[in-house]
Design a protein around this motif. Structure first.
Motif, PDB file in Angstrom:
ATOM      1  N   LYS A 443       0.782  -1.216  -0.093  1.00 23.62           N
ATOM      2  CA  LYS A 443      -0.090   0.011  -0.031  1.00 23.62           C
ATOM      3  C   LYS A 443       0.876   1.158  -0.113  1.00 23.62           C
ATOM      4  O   LYS A 443       2.065   1.099   0.157  1.00 23.62           O
ATOM      5  CB  LYS A 443      -0.672   0.002   1.227  1.00 23.62           C
ATOM      6  CG  LYS A 443      -1.836  -1.205   1.340  1.00 23.62           C
ATOM      7  CD  LYS A 443      -2.586  -1.445   2.670  1.00 23.62           C
ATOM      8  CE  LYS A 443      -3.447  -0.359   2.830  1.00 23.62           C
ATOM      9  NZ  LYS A 443      -4.005  -0.555   4.244  1.00 23.62           N
ATOM     10  N   SER A 444       0.272   2.409  -0.189  1.00 21.68           N
ATOM     11  CA  SER A 444       0.938   3.323  -0.274  1.00 21.68           C
ATOM     12  C   SER A 444       1.694   3.963   0.962  1.00 21.68           C
ATOM     13  O   SER A 444       2.844   4.610   1.029  1.00 21.68           O
ATOM     14  CB  SER A 444       0.088   4.767  -0.586  1.00 21.68           C
ATOM     15  OG  SER A 444      -0.829   4.897   0.634  1.00 21.68           O
ATOM     16  N   ASP A 445       1.360   3.375   2.373  1.00 22.66           N
ATOM     17  CA  ASP A 445       1.779   3.877   3.333  1.00 22.66           C
ATOM     18  C   ASP A 445       2.986   2.870   3.629  1.00 22.66           C
ATOM     19  O   ASP A 445       3.379   2.349   5.007  1.00 22.66           O
ATOM     20  CB  ASP A 445       0.883   3.806   4.596  1.00 22.66           C
ATOM     21  CG  ASP A 445       0.101   2.724   5.060  1.00 22.66           C
ATOM     22  OD1 ASP A 445       0.022   1.737   3.964  1.00 22.66           O
ATOM     23  OD2 ASP A 445      -0.826   2.464   5.500  1.00 22.66           O
ATOM     24  N   LEU A 446       3.323   1.865   2.876  1.00 25.39           N
ATOM     25  CA  LEU A 446       4.181   0.647   2.827  1.00 25.39           C
ATOM     26  C   LEU A 446       3.641  -0.414   3.709  1.00 25.39           C
ATOM     27  O   LEU A 446       4.455  -1.431   3.967  1.00 25.39           O
ATOM     28  CB  LEU A 446       5.591   1.238   3.318  1.00 25.39           C
ATOM     29  CG  LEU A 446       6.266   2.166   2.688  1.00 25.39           C
ATOM     30  CD1 LEU A 446       7.645   2.538   3.232  1.00 25.39           C
ATOM     31  CD2 LEU A 446       6.515   1.897   1.206  1.00 25.39           C
ATOM     32  N   VAL A 451      -5.191  -9.703  -1.602  1.00 30.27           N
ATOM     33  CA  VAL A 451      -6.148  -9.434  -2.658  1.00 30.27           C
ATOM     34  C   VAL A 451      -6.341 -10.969  -3.141  1.00 30.27           C
ATOM     35  O   VAL A 451      -5.249 -11.407  -3.449  1.00 30.27           O
ATOM     36  CB  VAL A 451      -5.928  -8.425  -3.683  1.00 30.27           C
ATOM     37  CG1 VAL A 451      -6.867  -8.618  -4.833  1.00 30.27           C
ATOM     38  CG2 VAL A 451      -5.643  -7.037  -3.091  1.00 30.27           C
ATOM     39  N   ASN A 452      -7.462 -11.534  -2.980  1.00 28.78           N
ATOM     40  CA  ASN A 452      -7.871 -12.817  -3.532  1.00 28.78           C
ATOM     41  C   ASN A 452      -8.383 -12.904  -4.978  1.00 28.78           C
ATOM     42  O   ASN A 452      -9.024 -11.780  -5.261  1.00 28.78           O
ATOM     43  CB  ASN A 452      -8.675 -13.512  -2.453  1.00 28.78           C
ATOM     44  CG  ASN A 452      -8.083 -13.760  -1.284  1.00 28.78           C
ATOM     45  OD1 ASN A 452      -6.889 -14.410  -1.335  1.00 28.78           O
ATOM     46  ND2 ASN A 452      -8.860 -13.616  -0.179  1.00 28.78           N
ATOM     47  N   ILE A 453      -8.187 -13.599  -5.841  1.00 26.04           N
ATOM     48  CA  ILE A 453      -8.363 -13.695  -7.154  1.00 26.04           C
ATOM     49  C   ILE A 453      -9.227 -15.072  -7.502  1.00 26.04           C
ATOM     50  O   ILE A 453      -8.483 -16.008  -7.218  1.00 26.04           O
ATOM     51  CB  ILE A 453      -7.161 -13.455  -8.139  1.00 26.04           C
ATOM     52  CG1 ILE A 453      -6.343 -12.330  -7.416  1.00 26.04           C
ATOM     53  CG2 ILE A 453      -7.584 -13.256  -9.438  1.00 26.04           C
ATOM     54  CD1 ILE A 453      -5.096 -12.232  -8.162  1.00 26.04           C
ATOM     55  N   ASP A 454     -10.037 -14.935  -8.274  1.00 25.76           N
ATOM     56  CA  ASP A 454     -10.572 -16.210  -8.969  1.00 25.76           C
ATOM     57  C   ASP A 454     -10.068 -16.469 -10.241  1.00 25.76           C
ATOM     58  O   ASP A 454     -10.112 -15.747 -11.260  1.00 25.76           O
ATOM     59  CB  ASP A 454     -12.068 -16.193  -9.216  1.00 25.76           C
ATOM     60  CG  ASP A 454     -12.759 -17.444  -9.542  1.00 25.76           C
ATOM     61  OD1 ASP A 454     -11.962 -18.443  -9.977  1.00 25.76           O
ATOM     62  OD2 ASP A 454     -14.003 -17.548  -9.652  1.00 25.76           O
ATOM     63  N   ILE A 467      -7.794  -8.750 -12.509  1.00 25.22           N
ATOM     64  CA  ILE A 467      -7.771  -7.314 -12.144  1.00 25.22           C
ATOM     65  C   ILE A 467      -6.154  -6.798 -12.401  1.00 25.22           C
ATOM     66  O   ILE A 467      -5.480  -7.400 -12.920  1.00 25.22           O
ATOM     67  CB  ILE A 467      -7.625  -7.057 -10.557  1.00 25.22           C
ATOM     68  CG1 ILE A 467      -6.646  -8.054  -9.868  1.00 25.22           C
ATOM     69  CG2 ILE A 467      -9.104  -7.798 -10.074  1.00 25.22           C
ATOM     70  CD1 ILE A 467      -6.503  -8.034  -8.422  1.00 25.22           C
ATOM     71  N   ALA A 468      -6.268  -5.507 -12.534  1.00 17.42           N
ATOM     72  CA  ALA A 468      -4.935  -4.727 -12.901  1.00 17.42           C
ATOM     73  C   ALA A 468      -3.933  -4.911 -11.729  1.00 17.42           C
ATOM     74  O   ALA A 468      -4.348  -4.926 -10.686  1.00 17.42           O
ATOM     75  CB  ALA A 468      -5.150  -3.281 -13.085  1.00 17.42           C
ATOM     76  N   LEU A 469      -2.519  -4.960 -12.119  1.00 17.83           N
ATOM     77  CA  LEU A 469      -1.744  -5.144 -10.992  1.00 17.83           C
ATOM     78  C   LEU A 469      -0.738  -3.993 -10.779  1.00 17.83           C
ATOM     79  O   LEU A 469      -0.804  -3.030 -11.667  1.00 17.83           O
ATOM     80  CB  LEU A 469      -0.679  -6.170 -11.459  1.00 17.83           C
ATOM     81  CG  LEU A 469      -1.211  -7.661 -11.855  1.00 17.83           C
ATOM     82  CD1 LEU A 469       0.037  -8.674 -12.395  1.00 17.83           C
ATOM     83  CD2 LEU A 469      -1.711  -8.402 -10.611  1.00 17.83           C
ATOM     84  N   ASN A 470      -0.336  -3.862  -9.723  1.00 18.52           N
ATOM     85  CA  ASN A 470       0.552  -2.742  -9.084  1.00 18.52           C
ATOM     86  C   ASN A 470       2.111  -3.249  -9.033  1.00 18.52           C
ATOM     87  O   ASN A 470       2.207  -4.274  -8.868  1.00 18.52           O
ATOM     88  CB  ASN A 470       0.045  -2.062  -7.855  1.00 18.52           C
ATOM     89  CG  ASN A 470      -1.338  -1.512  -7.902  1.00 18.52           C
ATOM     90  OD1 ASN A 470      -1.956  -1.320  -8.917  1.00 18.52           O
ATOM     91  ND2 ASN A 470      -1.892  -1.380  -6.846  1.00 18.52           N
ATOM     92  N   ARG A 471       2.977  -2.334  -9.097  1.00 22.05           N
ATOM     93  CA  ARG A 471       4.115  -2.580  -9.008  1.00 22.05           C
ATOM     94  C   ARG A 471       4.512  -3.047  -7.453  1.00 22.05           C
ATOM     95  O   ARG A 471       3.883  -2.611  -6.599  1.00 22.05           O
ATOM     96  CB  ARG A 471       4.977  -0.841  -8.917  1.00 22.05           C
ATOM     97  CG  ARG A 471       6.610  -1.051  -8.716  1.00 22.05           C
ATOM     98  CD  ARG A 471       7.295   0.159  -8.648  1.00 22.05           C
ATOM     99  NE  ARG A 471       6.891   1.261  -7.896  1.00 22.05           N
ATOM    100  CZ  ARG A 471       7.461   1.440  -6.500  1.00 22.05           C
ATOM    101  NH1 ARG A 471       8.333   0.388  -6.419  1.00 22.05           N
ATOM    102  NH2 ARG A 471       6.927   2.152  -5.714  1.00 22.05           N
ATOM    103  N   GLU A 472       5.558  -3.901  -7.453  1.00 24.64           N
ATOM    104  CA  GLU A 472       5.986  -4.700  -6.181  1.00 24.64           C
ATOM    105  C   GLU A 472       4.823  -5.665  -5.753  1.00 24.64           C
ATOM    106  O   GLU A 472       4.788  -6.195  -4.496  1.00 24.64           O
ATOM    107  CB  GLU A 472       5.954  -3.709  -4.940  1.00 24.64           C
ATOM    108  CG  GLU A 472       7.333  -2.853  -5.159  1.00 24.64           C
ATOM    109  CD  GLU A 472       8.548  -3.572  -5.162  1.00 24.64           C
ATOM    110  OE1 GLU A 472       8.655  -4.537  -4.634  1.00 24.64           O
ATOM    111  OE2 GLU A 472       9.476  -3.341  -5.971  1.00 24.64           O
ATOM    112  N   ASP A 473       3.696  -6.025  -6.414  1.00 25.26           N
ATOM    113  CA  ASP A 473       2.670  -7.138  -6.233  1.00 25.26           C
ATOM    114  C   ASP A 473       3.566  -8.450  -6.285  1.00 25.26           C
ATOM    115  O   ASP A 473       4.330  -8.451  -6.889  1.00 25.26           O
ATOM    116  CB  ASP A 473       1.648  -7.041  -7.276  1.00 25.26           C
ATOM    117  CG  ASP A 473       0.421  -6.029  -7.069  1.00 25.26           C
ATOM    118  OD1 ASP A 473       0.563  -5.466  -5.848  1.00 25.26           O
ATOM    119  OD2 ASP A 473      -0.313  -5.826  -7.886  1.00 25.26           O
TER     120      ASP A 473
END
Length: 808
Positions: A443-446, A451-454, A467-473
């Motif tokens: 998250k933004s506060d480190l 997050v669970n995905i089917d 879903i879209a991914l974020n950096r460091e996922d």
């Protein structure tokens, strides 16, 4: 006119003295005019040879030379040259070969200049200081090179002049203090201040006037530099300033090395070479250190002065550069120049900006220099540049792990979805659990969130699931194998490879027996399988913890067992045959007719049985010398170790017992009364034998051994009716450490007896033939010291005083 002739003769003697000495030192009448400095190496060699041929020692030659007018100072010089000059040894074929291989080195001489190097601890961090600390880097001129054509001759040089062809001439001629060379039959020629090339032409012209074949070209003249003069230079501002005598071929760097380099505050970039009171050259050592450029390394002349002024600007570079240290800067140079001196950033450097600590007139100031300012920022004196490391983070990292073909770290781009990352990882493996996947997201506060995905829907194209991914996922794809319990199955008993094995669905008993290596020869037809009871309800009426299955097999053929299916965690036990014992043996040795190994044919085989099978005792057997040696087994040692004698943690008695059983005592001795066995087979000494037992029958011996703490260890002939003391006295009695009242006797059959007393009457055991008397050593008793006596007396006196006071 007469005076002029005398002066001429004296001058001629001065110039020809070397020739006179070389011709015959022993026969010369006057050596007062001899100057050793003018003798060439060839003259010294001739002189040395002359002395050797006439068997004249250096001490005898000294007496002769001093008697003929030679000064002691001149002979000391001559003696030094005779002992140090390499040419004084008689040349042989090997020397000629060596001279041919290295003729330039042998023909050109230079006085060795030695200067002790001092480690620079003050300027250790200053860039360039290490150049002058290394003793193997001295910039000495190479004497093997050809003579430079622009070399300027001067007093102290020596020329090798050779004429070859029809006429021959060869001589080593020094340049005199007046700058002239004196050539036999040619005369004096002034060469001081001339280049070697000009002097060569001049000397050739002089030879042409004397030697007709030179002018006609039938003879050639060769001139080379055989000895190089030394010059004086002065170094100011170095760690070791002073006047130095160095080679005339020496350069500025050579002189700086001798002087130890710049001093504590000396400049490395503005070194001045002064010649004729003018600045001839400004030397910048950084040109050589950074670029290998030696254009400033110019040659020196006599009376040159090297002045090292104080530096103007020094800055410090530390951190992530390849060569941190202190650097000197010139006016107009930028940070880019400083970075080149430090060999640039290393691979971990943060290059976007550099932090610099500046010094103002009153205080410090911090400034950040961006990469755009590197070519324009001009460092100031005292600046301290700190190059930091790059951040330990990634701008485009994403990671996938688990049941994919290529779990790894990949580059992230905006708009990347789950399906895109799985495609990069070459797709899902066959064991992938597609119902659920997990993303650990920063998250933004480190802090992190999950997050669970089917996964199944995401791969079908459902945008809500994909879903879209974020950096460091960090994406984890589970495997169905992670949810399967690891099943094991156990086999033990009469099987070749007992142990725990992995369980596989459909495993049968036949398969398992083969997998475990098959049955041993002692396996019975009984197989027991224990299976755990599984139930959702507790049945108090059923106390069983496992369900047992008894299966009959044919040990000779594993395949005849029923196709019994095994379940997870089953325990298979292969029973042993009721009767299956391999023959076991005992040993009989000594005075029997047939010694050797014998099989225990009965479980109750006794001593008498084995001796009878061995043919009985021989005529020399000692009837009182039959004993059994029974090996001490590991189980017996374990039993001793398991017993706690309650002697305390530090007491070593139990440790000594265990060590003695393990290392020293290998057998337990069982005495046998053979006479009693012969009379009655049911005698208690007719013991049952165990496998590994050894029956030992000793030969009859009439001697009695006496050992231990006695004056003489010996064997005394047996004397019927004589007692214990008789044998002790026969060996001289006991020594100072002997403990007689604890003396004991060992009989031939291994039985022992000890002395004992009753009402002050001492009784010793009976001595028999072949027995052994042992006198042990008295234990050491610590005597009470004087101080302990005094302490006890003091306590008793105090106690007496207390008792008297109470009674009053």
């Amino acid at each position: 006119m007469k005076k002029i002739v005398i002066v001429a003769l004296i001058l001629l003697a001065l110039f020809q003295s070397s020739t006179v000495v070389a011709q015959d030192l022993l026969k010369s009448g006057d050596l007062s005019t001899l100057k050793v400095d003018y003798l060439s190496d060839s003259d010294v060699l001739k002189l040395k040879t002359q002395m050797q041929n006439n068997n004249v020692s250096i001490e005898q030659a000294e007496l002769m030379a001093l008697a003929k007018g030679m000064s002691a100072t001149e002979f000391a010089k001559l003696k030094l040259r005779l002992s140090s000059n390499d040419t004084t040894s008689t040349p042989d074929k090997k020397d000629d070969m060596k001279e041919g291989e290295d003729s330039l080195e042998l023909s050109r001489k230079l006085e060795k200049i030695v200067n002790t190097k001092i480690k620079d601890s003050v300027n250790a961090l200053v860039f360039g200081s290490q150049l002058f600390d290394n003793p193997t880097l001295n910039f000495e001129p190479n004497l093997k090179l050809a003579t430079p054509i622009n070399y300027i001759l001067g007093p102290g040089d020596e020329l090798q002049v050779s004429v070859y062809g029809v006429q021959e001439f060869n001589a080593s001629i020094p340049v005199s203090l007046e700058g002239k060379v004196n050539i036999q039959y040619v005369g004096q020629i002034s060469v001081s201040g001339m280049t070697i090339e000009a002097a060569t032409q001049k000397i050739k012209g002089a030879f042409a006037k004397v030697y007709s074949t030179v002018s006609s070209g039938q003879s050639q003249v060769s001139i080379s530099l055989s000895r190089i003069r030394t010059i004086k230079v002065t170094i100011i501002g170095s760690k070791q300033p002073g006047n130095y005598s160095i080679s005339s071929l020496a350069t500025v760097y050579n002189a700086l090395f001798l002087g130890g380099g710049p001093g504590k505050n000396g400049s490395y970039r503005n070194i001045e070479l002064l010649r004729d009171n003018k600045i001839y050259r400004t030397v910048d050592i950084y040109h050589f250190l950074v670029n290998g450029d030696q254009s400033d390394n110019v040659g020196l002349k006599d009376n040159d002065v090297i002045r090292i002024p104080a530096y103007n600007q020094r800055v410090t570079v530390e951190g992530q550069v390849k060569r941190p240290g202190i650097f000197e800067m010139k006016k107009g140079e930028t940070f880019s120049d400083l970075l080149s001196f430090a060999s640039g950033f290393n691979e971990f450097a943060y290059t976007a900006s550099v932090n610099v600590l500046q010094k103002t007139a009153k205080e410090f100031k911090v400034r950040d220099i961006t990469s755009a300012e590197f070519n324009t920022y001009r460092p100031q004196s005292g600046d301290e540049f700190r190059v930091t490391k790059i951040l330990n983070r990634f701008e485009n990292r994403i990671k996938i792990e688990g049941a994919v073909f290529r779990p790894d770290t990949y580059s992230f781009y905006e708009g990347m979805r789950i399906s895109d990352l799985i495609l990069k990882a070459d797709g899902l493996k066959e064991d992938a659990y597609s119902k659920r996947a997990r993303i650990i997201r920063l998250k933004s506060d480190l802090t992190t969130e999950i997050v669970n995905i089917d996964l199944e829907q995401a791969l079908k194209g459902d945008l809500q699931a994909d879903i879209a991914l974020n950096r460091e996922d960090i994406i984890t794809v589970y495997s169905i194998l992670d949810f399967v319990e690891e099943y094991k199955i156990t086999i033990d008993g009469e099987i070749k490879k007992p142990g725990i094995y992995d369980y596989h669905e459909g495993l049968t008993l036949n398969d398992f027996l083969v997998q475990a290596g098959g049955l041993t020869g002692s396996a019975s037809k009984r197989v027991e399988v224990a299976r755990m009871i599984v139930s959702e309800v507790i049945d108090d009426a059923n106390p069983n913890k496992a369900e047992l299955f008894n299966i009959m097999i044919t040990p000779d053929d594993n395949e005849q067992a029923k196709n019994f299916e095994l379940f997870p965690f089953d325990v298979v036990n292969i029973r042993r045959m009721a009767v299956y014992e391999k023959p076991e043996m005992v040993i009989i040795s000594g005075a029997v007719n047939y010694a050797g190994k014998y099989v225990l044919a009965s479980k109750k085989s006794r001593v008498y049985d084995i001796i009878e099978r061995a043919g009985g005792l021989t005529s020399v057997a000692n009837l009182d010398g039959v004993k059994i040696k029974r090996p001490i087994k590991a189980k017996q040692i374990e039993e001793v170790e398991s017993i706690n004698l309650n002697l305390g943690k530090k007491d070593s008695i139990q440790n000594k017992i265990e060590k003695k059983l393990k290392e020293d005592i290998k057998f337990a001795i069982i005495p046998v009364d053979w006479r009693s066995i012969v009379k009655d087979r049911k005698s208690s000494t007719n013991v049952t034998l165990f496998p590994g037992d050894e029956i030992e029958v000793s030969t009859f011996n009439e001697g009695v051994k006496v050992a231990g703490n006695v004056l003489l260890t010996s064997e005394i002939p047996y004397s019927k009716g004589k007692g214990f003391n008789y044998y002790l006295n026969a060996v001289g009695g006991i020594d100072s450490k002997g403990w007689k009242k604890k003396a004991y006797i060992i009989y031939p059959n291994g039985k022992a007896a000890v002395a004992h007393s009753f009402l002050f009457i001492k009784s010793y055991p009976t001595v028999t033939p072949g027995s052994q008397i042992i006198v042990p050593e008295k234990p050491e008793v610590k005597k009470m010291s004087t101080g302990e006596f005094v302490s006890i007396a003091g306590v008793l006196a105090s106690l007496a005083g207390v008792i008297i006071a109470i009674l009053r």
